[in-house]
Design a protein around this motif. Structure first.
Motif, PDB file in Angstrom:
ATOM      1  N   ILE A   1       0.865  -1.187   0.000  1.00 45.21           N
ATOM      2  CA  ILE A   1       0.000   0.000   0.000  1.00 45.21           C
ATOM      3  C   ILE A   1       0.901   1.237   0.000  1.00 45.21           C
ATOM      4  N   THR A   2       0.747   2.098  -1.010  1.00 40.21           N
ATOM      5  CA  THR A   2       1.519   3.347  -1.060  1.00 40.21           C
ATOM      6  C   THR A   2       0.570   4.526  -1.251  1.00 40.21           C
ATOM      7  N   LEU A   3       1.016   5.695  -0.825  1.00 37.80           N
ATOM      8  CA  LEU A   3       0.191   6.891  -0.944  1.00 37.80           C
ATOM      9  C   LEU A   3      -0.076   7.236  -2.399  1.00 37.80           C
ATOM     10  N   ASN A   4       0.914   7.086  -3.255  1.00 37.26           N
ATOM     11  CA  ASN A   4       0.758   7.450  -4.665  1.00 37.26           C
ATOM     12  C   ASN A   4      -0.238   6.562  -5.390  1.00 37.26           C
ATOM     13  N   HIS A   5      -0.181   5.248  -5.107  1.00 42.72           N
ATOM     14  CA  HIS A   5      -1.010   4.319  -5.865  1.00 42.72           C
ATOM     15  C   HIS A   5      -2.371   4.044  -5.223  1.00 42.72           C
ATOM     16  N   SER A   6      -2.468   4.186  -3.900  1.00 43.09           N
ATOM     17  CA  SER A   6      -3.747   3.891  -3.230  1.00 43.09           C
ATOM     18  C   SER A   6      -3.900   4.764  -1.989  1.00 43.09           C
ATOM     19  N   PRO A   7      -4.145   6.073  -2.192  1.00 39.26           N
ATOM     20  CA  PRO A   7      -4.252   6.995  -1.056  1.00 39.26           C
ATOM     21  C   PRO A   7      -5.364   6.622  -0.078  1.00 39.26           C
ATOM     22  N   GLU A   8      -6.499   6.112  -0.581  1.00 39.12           N
ATOM     23  CA  GLU A   8      -7.588   5.732   0.319  1.00 39.12           C
ATOM     24  C   GLU A   8      -7.177   4.557   1.204  1.00 39.12           C
ATOM     25  N   SER A   9      -6.474   3.600   0.623  1.00 37.66           N
ATOM     26  CA  SER A   9      -6.012   2.454   1.400  1.00 37.66           C
ATOM     27  C   SER A   9      -4.963   2.875   2.423  1.00 37.66           C
ATOM     28  N   MET A  10      -4.116   3.826   2.036  1.00 34.89           N
ATOM     29  CA  MET A  10      -3.109   4.331   2.973  1.00 34.89           C
ATOM     30  C   MET A  10      -3.786   5.029   4.151  1.00 34.89           C
ATOM     31  N   ASP A  11      -4.779   5.877   3.867  1.00 35.92           N
ATOM     32  CA  ASP A  11      -5.514   6.548   4.936  1.00 35.92           C
ATOM     33  C   ASP A  11      -6.190   5.539   5.860  1.00 35.92           C
ATOM     34  N   GLN A  12      -6.783   4.508   5.267  1.00 31.01           N
ATOM     35  CA  GLN A  12      -7.464   3.492   6.063  1.00 31.01           C
ATOM     36  C   GLN A  12      -6.477   2.734   6.946  1.00 31.01           C
ATOM     37  N   MET A  13      -5.309   2.404   6.382  1.00 29.06           N
ATOM     38  CA  MET A  13      -4.297   1.691   7.149  1.00 29.06           C
ATOM     39  C   MET A  13      -3.844   2.512   8.349  1.00 29.06           C
ATOM     40  N   ILE A  14      -3.578   3.811   8.117  1.00 27.34           N
ATOM     41  CA  ILE A  14      -3.148   4.691   9.203  1.00 27.34           C
ATOM     42  C   ILE A  14      -4.237   4.788  10.276  1.00 27.34           C
ATOM     43  N   ASP A  15      -5.487   4.964   9.846  1.00 27.37           N
ATOM     44  CA  ASP A  15      -6.587   5.075  10.805  1.00 27.37           C
ATOM     45  C   ASP A  15      -6.731   3.802  11.633  1.00 27.37           C
ATOM     46  N   GLU A  16      -6.572   2.652  11.004  1.00 27.18           N
ATOM     47  CA  GLU A  16      -6.700   1.391  11.739  1.00 27.18           C
ATOM     48  C   GLU A  16      -5.551   1.210  12.735  1.00 27.18           C
ATOM     49  N   MET A  17      -4.370   1.637  12.360  1.00 21.67           N
ATOM     50  CA  MET A  17      -3.246   1.585  13.295  1.00 21.67           C
ATOM     51  C   MET A  17      -3.514   2.485  14.501  1.00 21.67           C
ATOM     52  N   ILE A  18      -3.997   3.711  14.236  1.00 24.25           N
ATOM     53  CA  ILE A  18      -4.280   4.651  15.318  1.00 24.25           C
ATOM     54  C   ILE A  18      -5.397   4.112  16.211  1.00 24.25           C
ATOM     55  N   ASP A  19      -6.468   3.594  15.591  1.00 27.66           N
ATOM     56  CA  ASP A  19      -7.589   3.059  16.368  1.00 27.66           C
ATOM     57  C   ASP A  19      -7.131   1.928  17.288  1.00 27.66           C
ATOM     58  N   THR A  20      -6.168   1.147  16.836  1.00 28.87           N
ATOM     59  CA  THR A  20      -5.709   0.001  17.605  1.00 28.87           C
ATOM     60  C   THR A  20      -4.782   0.417  18.747  1.00 28.87           C
ATOM     61  N   TYR A  21      -3.913   1.378  18.489  1.00 29.93           N
ATOM     62  CA  TYR A  21      -2.861   1.682  19.462  1.00 29.93           C
ATOM     63  C   TYR A  21      -3.052   2.977  20.255  1.00 29.93           C
ATOM     64  N   GLU A  22      -3.757   3.947  19.709  1.00 28.01           N
ATOM     65  CA  GLU A  22      -4.045   5.180  20.462  1.00 28.01           C
ATOM     66  C   GLU A  22      -5.168   5.938  19.773  1.00 28.01           C
ATOM     67  N   ALA A  23      -6.395   5.526  20.049  1.00 27.89           N
ATOM     68  CA  ALA A  23      -7.550   6.110  19.362  1.00 27.89           C
ATOM     69  C   ALA A  23      -7.646   7.621  19.588  1.00 27.89           C
ATOM     70  N   ASP A  24      -7.209   8.083  20.760  1.00 31.58           N
ATOM     71  CA  ASP A  24      -7.289   9.519  21.056  1.00 31.58           C
ATOM     72  C   ASP A  24      -6.380  10.353  20.161  1.00 31.58           C
ATOM     73  N   TYR A  25      -5.407   9.699  19.503  1.00 33.17           N
ATOM     74  CA  TYR A  25      -4.483  10.446  18.650  1.00 33.17           C
ATOM     75  C   TYR A  25      -5.109  10.808  17.297  1.00 33.17           C
ATOM     76  N   LYS A  26      -6.238  10.171  16.955  1.00 33.02           N
ATOM     77  CA  LYS A  26      -6.780  10.359  15.597  1.00 33.02           C
ATOM     78  C   LYS A  26      -7.082  11.825  15.296  1.00 33.02           C
ATOM     79  N   SER A  27      -7.698  12.533  16.220  1.00 29.48           N
ATOM     80  CA  SER A  27      -8.009  13.943  15.965  1.00 29.48           C
ATOM     81  C   SER A  27      -6.732  14.758  15.809  1.00 29.48           C
ATOM     82  N   HIS A  28      -5.685  14.404  16.584  1.00 35.21           N
ATOM     83  CA  HIS A  28      -4.395  15.077  16.459  1.00 35.21           C
ATOM     84  C   HIS A  28      -3.825  14.851  15.063  1.00 35.21           C
ATOM     85  N   TRP A  29      -3.832  13.595  14.615  1.00 35.85           N
ATOM     86  CA  TRP A  29      -3.289  13.250  13.297  1.00 35.85           C
ATOM     87  C   TRP A  29      -4.003  14.004  12.186  1.00 35.85           C
TER      88      TRP A  29
END
Length: 209
Positions: free
Chosen positions: A111-139
């Motif tokens: 998954i790369t930002l250039n080829h699949s930006p939506e998938s990249m955003d989803q991956m980042i959000d899922e990582m944040i949700d798993t490890y520090e959900a409160d960080y999502k608004s900061h990100w």
């Protein structure tokens, strides 16, 4: 991995729960003919009985270049403990080690930002949700330029697990008395990691009784 019958664990729900609880994994791939490993936090997802592992590597890490072509291995490990032969009933015995390990195999999809930006955003959000959900608004409150710069510096991946192996080495090859003695000794240890192995042994014994 080598799994003697006594130590095999194939209950998928149990293995997935262990992976989620010990999600900082070792990811191994073959890069230019030799094993290459990275130590990464992973998101463990189950949808319609399909297990997926999600994570990312630094773009400068050459391991991701082996993705999509050959199988990779994610290794999940937990607490472990030395087992002294002094704890056994019989004198003629040798030391060993108790531990739990889960191996998950699959071919990671890049998954790369250039080829699949939506998938990249989803991956980042899922990582944040798993490890520090409160960080999502900061990100999402960071500037677009900064976030894109960060995402351009990584390569995400999604790996569908095609093979799952669990090994719970908790003295199951010993007598009931030996197992109870070892578990009790570990539970009295001041090291919380060693006590955790004793607790796993106690739970395993309770399931057998």
């Amino acid at each position: 991995m080598y799994r003697p019958t006594a130590f095999q664990e194939d209950n998928v729900d149990k293995l997935v729960a262990f992976m989620k609880a010990n999600s900082f994994a070792t990811l191994v791939s073959i890069v230019e003919g030799v094993p290459y490993a990275s130590h990464v936090p992973l998101v463990v997802k189950v949808q319609e009985d399909v297990i997926q592992l999600i994570g990312h590597l630094a773009k400068l890490n050459p391991q991701w270049q082996a993705f999509e072509t050959v199988e990779s291995l994610a290794i999940f490990t937990g607490a472990h403990a030395y087992i002294s032969p002094a704890l056994y009933e019989k004198h003629e015995n040798v030391p060993t080690w108790n531990y739990i390990a889960v191996h998950a195999y699959g071919i990671p999809k890049v998954i790369t930002l250039n080829h699949s930006p939506e998938s990249m955003d989803q991956m980042i959000d899922e990582m944040i949700d798993t490890y520090e959900a409160d960080y999502k608004s900061h990100w999402h409150g960071l500037s677009d330029g900064y976030r894109q710069g960060m995402m351009n510096g990584i390569v995400g991946f999604e790996m569908t697990v095609t093979r799952l192996e669990g090994k719970y080495k908790l003295s199951q090859n010993r007598s009931q008395t030996d197992q109870e003695t070892v578990s009790a000794a570990l539970l009295q240890n001041p090291d919380p990691a060693i006590r955790a192995v004793g607790e796993e042994m106690r739970q395993n014994l309770s399931m057998d009784n």
